[in-house]
Motif scaffolding. Structure first.
Motif, PDB file in Angstrom:
ATOM      1  N   LEU A  11      -0.568  21.133   5.441  1.00  0.00           N
ATOM      2  CA  LEU A  11      -1.327  21.532   3.966  1.00  0.00           C
ATOM      3  C   LEU A  11      -2.728  21.274   4.116  1.00  0.00           C
ATOM      4  O   LEU A  11      -3.239  20.115   4.534  1.00  0.00           O
ATOM      5  CB  LEU A  11      -0.612  20.471   3.004  1.00  0.00           C
ATOM      6  N   VAL A  12      -3.377  22.185   3.705  1.00  0.00           N
ATOM      7  CA  VAL A  12      -4.828  22.376   3.658  1.00  0.00           C
ATOM      8  C   VAL A  12      -5.356  22.682   2.466  1.00  0.00           C
ATOM      9  O   VAL A  12      -4.650  23.544   1.559  1.00  0.00           O
ATOM     10  CB  VAL A  12      -5.565  22.817   4.850  1.00  0.00           C
ATOM     11  N   GLN A  13      -6.589  22.525   1.925  1.00  0.00           N
ATOM     12  CA  GLN A  13      -7.258  23.095   0.848  1.00  0.00           C
ATOM     13  C   GLN A  13      -7.819  24.647   1.195  1.00  0.00           C
ATOM     14  O   GLN A  13      -8.055  24.716   2.293  1.00  0.00           O
ATOM     15  CB  GLN A  13      -8.468  22.015  -0.021  1.00  0.00           C
ATOM     16  N   PRO A  14      -8.023  25.403   0.023  1.00  0.00           N
ATOM     17  CA  PRO A  14      -8.894  26.553   0.366  1.00  0.00           C
ATOM     18  C   PRO A  14     -10.044  26.366   0.826  1.00  0.00           C
ATOM     19  O   PRO A  14     -10.978  25.463   0.569  1.00  0.00           O
ATOM     20  CB  PRO A  14      -8.873  27.310  -1.043  1.00  0.00           C
ATOM     21  N   GLY A  15     -10.457  27.236   1.999  1.00  0.00           N
ATOM     22  CA  GLY A  15     -11.820  26.850   2.631  1.00  0.00           C
ATOM     23  C   GLY A  15     -11.552  26.376   3.918  1.00  0.00           C
ATOM     24  O   GLY A  15     -12.484  26.330   4.670  1.00  0.00           O
ATOM     25  N   MET A  84     -11.267  29.540   7.093  1.00  0.00           N
ATOM     26  CA  MET A  84     -11.795  29.878   5.592  1.00  0.00           C
ATOM     27  C   MET A  84     -10.252  30.424   4.973  1.00  0.00           C
ATOM     28  O   MET A  84      -9.994  31.449   4.288  1.00  0.00           O
ATOM     29  CB  MET A  84     -12.720  31.234   5.506  1.00  0.00           C
ATOM     30  N   LEU A  85      -9.197  29.530   5.084  1.00  0.00           N
ATOM     31  CA  LEU A  85      -7.948  29.746   4.417  1.00  0.00           C
ATOM     32  C   LEU A  85      -7.855  30.146   3.111  1.00  0.00           C
ATOM     33  O   LEU A  85      -8.588  29.506   2.287  1.00  0.00           O
ATOM     34  CB  LEU A  85      -6.981  28.392   5.041  1.00  0.00           C
ATOM     35  N   LYS A  86      -7.099  30.810   2.525  1.00  0.00           N
ATOM     36  CA  LYS A  86      -6.823  31.132   1.340  1.00  0.00           C
ATOM     37  C   LYS A  86      -5.546  30.797   0.743  1.00  0.00           C
ATOM     38  O   LYS A  86      -4.444  30.562   1.565  1.00  0.00           O
ATOM     39  CB  LYS A  86      -7.220  32.695   1.085  1.00  0.00           C
ATOM     40  N   PRO A  87      -5.117  30.483  -0.528  1.00  0.00           N
ATOM     41  CA  PRO A  87      -3.807  30.208  -0.842  1.00  0.00           C
ATOM     42  C   PRO A  87      -2.950  31.365  -0.601  1.00  0.00           C
ATOM     43  O   PRO A  87      -1.583  31.327  -0.262  1.00  0.00           O
ATOM     44  CB  PRO A  87      -4.033  30.199  -2.613  1.00  0.00           C
ATOM     45  N   VAL A 117       2.312  26.638   6.789  1.00  0.00           N
ATOM     46  CA  VAL A 117       1.078  26.541   6.559  1.00  0.00           C
ATOM     47  C   VAL A 117       1.146  26.640   5.071  1.00  0.00           C
ATOM     48  O   VAL A 117       1.495  27.699   4.655  1.00  0.00           O
ATOM     49  CB  VAL A 117       0.243  27.748   7.402  1.00  0.00           C
ATOM     50  N   THR A 118       0.706  25.648   4.439  1.00  0.00           N
ATOM     51  CA  THR A 118       0.348  25.608   2.855  1.00  0.00           C
ATOM     52  C   THR A 118      -1.230  25.428   2.670  1.00  0.00           C
ATOM     53  O   THR A 118      -1.608  24.597   2.912  1.00  0.00           O
ATOM     54  CB  THR A 118       1.201  24.730   2.204  1.00  0.00           C
ATOM     55  N   VAL A 119      -1.510  26.549   1.818  1.00  0.00           N
ATOM     56  CA  VAL A 119      -2.892  26.379   1.534  1.00  0.00           C
ATOM     57  C   VAL A 119      -3.061  26.144  -0.108  1.00  0.00           C
ATOM     58  O   VAL A 119      -2.834  26.990  -0.924  1.00  0.00           O
ATOM     59  CB  VAL A 119      -3.867  27.610   1.851  1.00  0.00           C
ATOM     60  N   SER A 120      -3.409  25.026  -0.694  1.00  0.00           N
ATOM     61  CA  SER A 120      -3.559  24.609  -1.722  1.00  0.00           C
ATOM     62  C   SER A 120      -4.498  23.857  -2.363  1.00  0.00           C
ATOM     63  O   SER A 120      -4.669  22.611  -1.477  1.00  0.00           O
ATOM     64  CB  SER A 120      -2.047  24.318  -2.246  1.00  0.00           C
ATOM     65  N   SER A 121      -4.810  23.567  -3.698  1.00  0.00           N
ATOM     66  CA  SER A 121      -5.878  22.576  -3.797  1.00  0.00           C
ATOM     67  C   SER A 121      -5.119  21.639  -4.839  1.00  0.00           C
ATOM     68  O   SER A 121      -5.959  20.751  -5.338  1.00  0.00           O
ATOM     69  CB  SER A 121      -6.929  23.260  -4.858  1.00  0.00           C
TER      70      SER A 121
END
Length: 121
Positions: A11-15, A84-87, A117-121
């Motif tokens: 799990l990571v945040q956008p960007g 530069m991952l995006k949701p 892979v999860t991209v979320s704030s």
């Protein structure tokens, strides 16, 4: 028996960035192309990137300039550096390898189980 195992999801945040790894092991004579695919909930599996044994690469338009595929032939391993991952990159990422088990056999595609892979704030 041949095994293809992915690692590196999370799990990571956008960007932010992540690096996925995929190793093929077992009774392997040769590996041709290797690649990464992804499947988001409710969607069909799609190609992310592929790389041939001599390093030629191919990318989905949606990841060009952000993702880089590479491989280590000595380790039967392929990597996917995702920047530069995006949701909308959220998906299960699976690795595929075209493997020949003997000098006289044909190449057969072997798949891993996938890594989330999860991209979320």
């Amino acid at each position: 028996q041949v095994r293809v195992v992915e690692s590196g999801g999370g799990l990571v945040q956008p960007g932010e960035s992540l690096r996925l790894s995929c190793a093929a092991s077992g009774f392997i004579f040769d590996i041709n192309a290797m690649g990464w695919y992804r499947q988001a909930p409710g969607k069909q599996r799609e190609l992310v990137a592929t790389i041939t044994i001599d390093g030629r690469t191919n990318y989905a338009d949606s990841v060009k300039g952000r993702f880089t595929i590479s491989r280590d032939n000595a380790k039967n391993t392929v990597y996917l550096q995702m920047n530069m991952l995006k949701p909308e990159d959220t998906a299960v990422y699976s690795c595929a390898a075209d493997i020949k088990r003997s000098p006289i056999s044909s190449f057969v595609t072997a798949w891993g189980q996938g890594t989330q892979v999860t991209v979320s704030s």
